[in-house]
Structures are given as structure tokens and as C-alpha cells.
Design an enzyme around this catalytic site. Sequence first.
Site, short mmCIF file in Angstrom:
data_model
loop_
_atom_site.label_atom_id
_atom_site.label_comp_id
_atom_site.label_asym_id
_atom_site.label_seq_id
_atom_site.Cartn_x
_atom_site.Cartn_y
_atom_site.Cartn_z
N ASP A 100 2.99 -8.27 -11.83
CA ASP A 100 2.18 -7.19 -11.29
C ASP A 100 1.41 -7.68 -10.06
OD1 ASP A 100 0.46 -4.65 -11.41
OD2 ASP A 100 1.71 -4.48 -13.19
N HIS A 121 -4.53 -3.11 -10.81
CA HIS A 121 -3.43 -2.69 -11.68
C HIS A 121 -3.00 -3.83 -12.62
CE1 HIS A 121 0.89 -1.53 -12.49
NE2 HIS A 121 0.22 -0.48 -12.90
N SER A 141 3.32 3.35 -16.61
CA SER A 141 2.87 1.99 -16.34
C SER A 141 1.79 1.57 -17.32
CB SER A 141 2.31 1.89 -14.91
OG SER A 141 3.35 1.96 -13.98
#
Length: 801
Positions: free
Chosen positions: A201, A234, A399
Site C-alpha cells: 500500500d 490509506h 479496499s
Amino acid sequence: LETRRLGGMRLTLCSLLCVAMATGIYACGGNQTDSELRYEFSTETVPREYIVRYAGYHGNEARACLLSDALAGLPCAWRAVRRDNPAAQHPSDFDLLRLAFNCTPALTAEATRRLLASDAVRSVTPQRRVTRTLHGFGPADEDVELPRWHSRRSFSHAPIVSGGLGAGVRPAPTQITSALQADVLWSVGFSGRGVRVSVFDTGLAAGHGHFKRGRVKERSNWTNEKTLDDGLGHGTFVAGVIASYRDCLGFAPDADLYIFRVFTNAQVSYTSWFLDAFNYAMLRRIHVINLSIGGPDFLDRPFVDKVWELTSNGVVLVSAIGNDGPLYGTLNNPADQMDVVGVGGIDFDDRVARFSSRGMTTWELPDGYGRLKPDIVTYGAGVRGSGLRETCRALSGTSVASPVVAGAVALLYSAVLHRGPVINPASIKQALLASARRLPDANMFEQGHGKLDLLRAYQLLRAYKPQASLSPSYIEFTDCPYMWPYCSQPMYFTGLPVVVNVTILNGMSVAGRIRGEPLWIDGQNGRLLTVSATHSELLWPWSGWLALQLGVAEAGADFDGVAEGWLNFTVETVGAGVGEETSTELSLPVRVRIAPRPPRSRRLLWDQFHSLRYPSGYFPRDNLRVKLDPLDWHGDHPHTNFRDLYGRLRSAGYFVEVAGRPLTCYNASNYGALLLVDTEEEFFPEEVAKLGRDVAAGLSVLVLADWYNTSVMRRVRFFDENTRQWWVPDTGGANVPALNDLLGQFGVALGDRVLDGEFRLGDRLVAFSSGCDIAKFPEDGRVLTAALADEGHQLMQSQPC
């Protein structure tokens, strides 16, 4: 509608109109819990950069020699790009080759030819660059929608509003772990200890307070930025859902975390970065990888092949299925691969989230049919996880659902770690699928096998014996809505065979095969069916496919009822297995609905053969008013993007059969009309001639097309600042020149005007979006006229992009 005589035969051309296939920007209403955001996605090949893959792993010097020997004397400069990352000192199976500006296309082709002539070189493919751009991305710890790699569409969500949930809507739990009863496994001593989990990520800051001291084993950077930290939030959120131990809890707080930073703060990544990172993950003997990323690039073979290599080495890959719902056929790669656990999202009322991508897979189109995906669904709306500033935040998307499953898998893995190789990518997936809870109002392409049930999966894994299994485990054409679209239309004599693709999961060994040939056993009325099966020659890695073709025999021409039977076969190991079991006998129950053969006037043949399964270049949107994301990436099918049209035809009493082969392969006398929907491929001369004969014999033709104008195509080109090249459309919304070649024999031609607006048809208001005009039509025909705006002219008068 137009009816006239041709050579003494009646010719009926039904609705030869250019109708735009409208696409939409979908807003999630109701109790969706995402911030108001839009984002764009783009992927492109990088000029003059190529991934050279080798047949094995070689050190730096050996790879340099292989390139030098192959390209010696090439009259243009080249170099192998230096990769400054943790994998650089280890043997690798690829190089990134960069050619100089003086390398002409001919010299590039020569370089490729020389490389492929070497036995040591497996393939040469262009390097790909991926960019995500978020609009409305707020401060780091605000509640925002996820940045993503896994979609080329834009969509909006309703913002999170305190107290804004409607009556009867269950509020989001404080802890996602409680919703799935992870605390039950914690109470008996399982918490992820001993399991190595990697997060691919945007990175993670050192010393983040949500993770136990010493549990973040390694942070690595695979980008061209000199930082290991997460500048977006994220990666931090995803890691927290998996392994946070306080505030907003993760599922496996004692798992060993390996953080792979594969996206820059500008949200850019490259295929080569992932290849290096994947290789390093194998060196680190990672058990579970979470990929809250993806894209429709199932033709990016270096990436796809590396995923296969990972799972063949025992790595369990969990990946988000995509946020392109509610459209069908919008699954993302690698979640759509058989060896990967593809995860969709639901809300806390156990309803499939509007944003969650739907199946089927589209690898098999246009001549085949897709497989069942997603594999499983879990909570992905309003889930709380770790923020950058050690606070908690709520996010929504697949996600989010993906790390929920990845964290659950890490927790499960720690409970059965002692079982060794019996726990592998296939057995983990088998346990998840077999234990999942079916949602009552969703079909198979929305929910897969159902909702994650952590405790049932644990019970199955504890007692698991290596075996093979099927996904789906049965075929039931009367089981609606779950078995949609199979349950939406009965079978009948002379109908095209119905294709059902079944995934075979093999928990006995990484490689397997079907022994002999599958055997069909007649059940009640089973003799009325024609059955054939094809399958993977090798089930690798851990999986393969079985394609069932079902038809109705002549004896069933007037039958009205149910026919059933079983397809029996044996899966056996190839090479060493993970346990004592070396074979599994499987039986696939099949139950179908047969109806008497419909009259010709109610049967429609949908031309799938002339639709692209995956655009090979820049194909613009059918609707030119879609500005944020101008590229159209998904192929067409009546069970995917044209699902609503298919449903309306069925509701009106028509029977729709899908043709995946040239028009010369079908007996047109069985059908009342041929449907040419959003055609992109050209027609063979033999097809043109046959259609003329078929129309003369009474076949009607319905054409649904879009705009085509070369000036507009040049106007909608765009300059890519990253690759420094112009992107020019390969065609318009439809291949109108090819349609005109087909329709010219009937005195029909479609024009190049791009029209837009609304008109009334009876009591209905019809939207006409980026459609073309009818330039030529027989004098005695009927043509619908309407006052529409000339969108092409307006676009040409506007400022160029």
C-alpha cells in the site's frame, strides 16, 4: 420501423437507429457511509521501457550478460534500469530495459526479436504506469473514501453524518472485530502470533501507537520517493484493520507485519515495483498478502504471472474486488484470479454495498462465459480503522473489506499454524467459501459464496483434510435470485448451449489434474439434456476450471419441466501433495428448467462476437459527457453492463441467446431478430453476405450503436504528461464504418453527427446521449425524427483538451 420487399421476400429492419449506450455516475444513497469524493484512475504503457522476464532467477551480473549478448550491435542505445530497493541484491527473474530516443519502432521490434530468441528470456512486455487522483481528499484523519488503484470509473458516496442513519438501519459497530466475533478466538489464545502478513500500500509511519512494539517487523520502500512513511493514510488504515491492538482494533494484533510501500504520495506505481516487491515477499516467506488494490489489467501478464508464482509458493493473497458497483462485469485483477481470495463489500445490514463490483469475470469473453466472483463478501461500509495521527477513522470500499478478510485469515492461520502445508492458499479459500453465510436477496455475482463467518471457518480449518472442491458447488437453474442469470431463462431445444464455468480448488497439492474424462449421470429427465465438459489440463496453482456446456436434446423439444443429473470426476495430485490424500472424487449436481421451444418471433440472437472483451487501446466513452474518466475499459455483455436491457427483454417475453462466434455459425431461421449492440469489431465478408440471405429469409435486425466522427475523435485525444505522448481514440463509441459495410446492402447508412438530447416516444421521455444520426434509409421506410443538439459541433467549437 420499415418493411419492404426484396427479391420477392419480405424484409423487416427493426429499429435501425443509432442509440447511445448511456453510462452513469452513480451516487450511493441510503446508509452508505463514505465521504463526498471523486477520483480518477489511469494506466498507460511507459514509452521505451520494457519488462524483460527470464525463465529463471539470475544475479545482477548474469542478467547483464544476458542482455548484452542478446542486444550486441543494436544500432541504438539501451540500458537496464537500476532498481534501488531491498530486492536489488538478490537474484531476480526480470530486468527493466530502457531504450534511447533514437530507437525507432523498427529497432524496438528488432530488440524484442533478439531478446525472445534467447532461451533464457520468457517474455518482453511494456512497462505500465498506474496513477490514482483523488478529488476532495481531506486532512489525513478526516473520514474520506479510499485512494485506490482498482478502478477506472469515478463515483460519489454520501458523506458520513452523525445521526443520519434511517429508521431500521443498524449502526456501524465500534469494533469491526466484534462484529465478526474475533474476540472468541482471542479468548482461547489465538491472535495472529507466528503469522507473517504483508500490506502492499502507501506505507506506515515508524512507531505508530496502534501497533504492538516489535510487531512491525519491516518497512520497505519500492517507489522512487525517499521515505517509508504513509503520506495519505490509506496504508495505515489497512494495516490497522489487520493488526491494531488498541482503540480501533484489528483482527491479528500479534501477527508480524511487513509493510511494502508500493505507491508514492502522488499515488503512482509501476508494474516493475510490484514485481520486485512480490519477489521480496517470497524471500521473506510471507504467509498472507493484502492487496487493497487492483485494476482491469488482466492482460498485464508479468503481474498476473507473478501472482500465480506467489500463490504457488504458498502465499495467501487477499484482494479487493473493486468499487465499480452496481455495474456488473467490473471485477478487478488480481481479485478475479482463481487462486486469489476476491473480496466484495456489504454494509452492516448485510446488504451488498452499492459500490462493490459485481461479476462475472470477463477473461473468457467474447467466446466463453465468466466465472463466479467475488469469492466472498464482508463488511466494507463505515468500518473504523487507524488514522495517521493515532486516532480512528471510518472508511468504506472494497479496499476496506479486503483487510477485514486478510486480518481474519491471519487470525485463522495462527490457530492452525501447527498443521504445516495442509494450510495453503486452496485450503484457506475452501474454508472461507464453505463456511460463508448466504445472503437471501443477492445473486451469485454480487455475493459470491456469501458473508464471511470467522468462527465457522475456524471450525472447518481445525478439522480440514486435504481435498478438492468446486465453486460453485452445484448448478441449479431454479434457484433464484442466487443463480442469476442462469435462473432467468429456461433452456429449450435448438437453443444455443448454456456455458457454466466452475472453479476447481485443489487443497491436496499445488498442481493437480482431472483423471480421465468427467462422466455424466442421468437423473430425473436427464436424458433430455446434452452435456459436454472441457477442463484445465493442469490445475495450477491450487486451482483450475471446468466448463460445462448444456443443451436440450430433440426428445425434449416439447417438454416442460425440470431435468437433472450429475457430472462425476476425480481430481488427483501431480507431484508431491501436502498430506496423505492424493485424490478426491467430486460430483457436480445439475438441475435445469426446460421449456417447449419458443416461437421464432420470441427468440433473439445477441451478437457477442463483435464486442471487445478488453480494449487494447484508447476507446472513448459511449457518452461523451462523461468527462472525469473518458476511457471505456470494460467489454459488453447482456449479463454485465447490458444487464438491465437483458432483464427488460426477458420481462417482455423474449428469449435471449448469446452468440460468441461469427454470424456464419448460426441457423438464423431459429431467430426472429439479430441484436447488434455497441459493435466494435469488423465483420467478415462471409458474415455480410450471410446476413443478406438471412434477412431475405425473414430475419429482423436491431442495431444499437453510438457516435463515430473522426474530427471528434481527434478532438477528444489527450496529451499524457507522464508518458509525453498523445492518446488518440482507436474508434468512436461504436464502429460505425463496420456497421455501414454490413447495412449498405439494405440501403441503410449511419451518419457521423454526434447528437444529444431528449425526446418523447409515446408517453416516455427518452434520453439520447452521444448517438449518431441516420444518413441514409429506404424511401418507403419509417424514420423517427427529433430535435436534438449537435454535440459534435459543440465539442468542435469548444477549447481542445
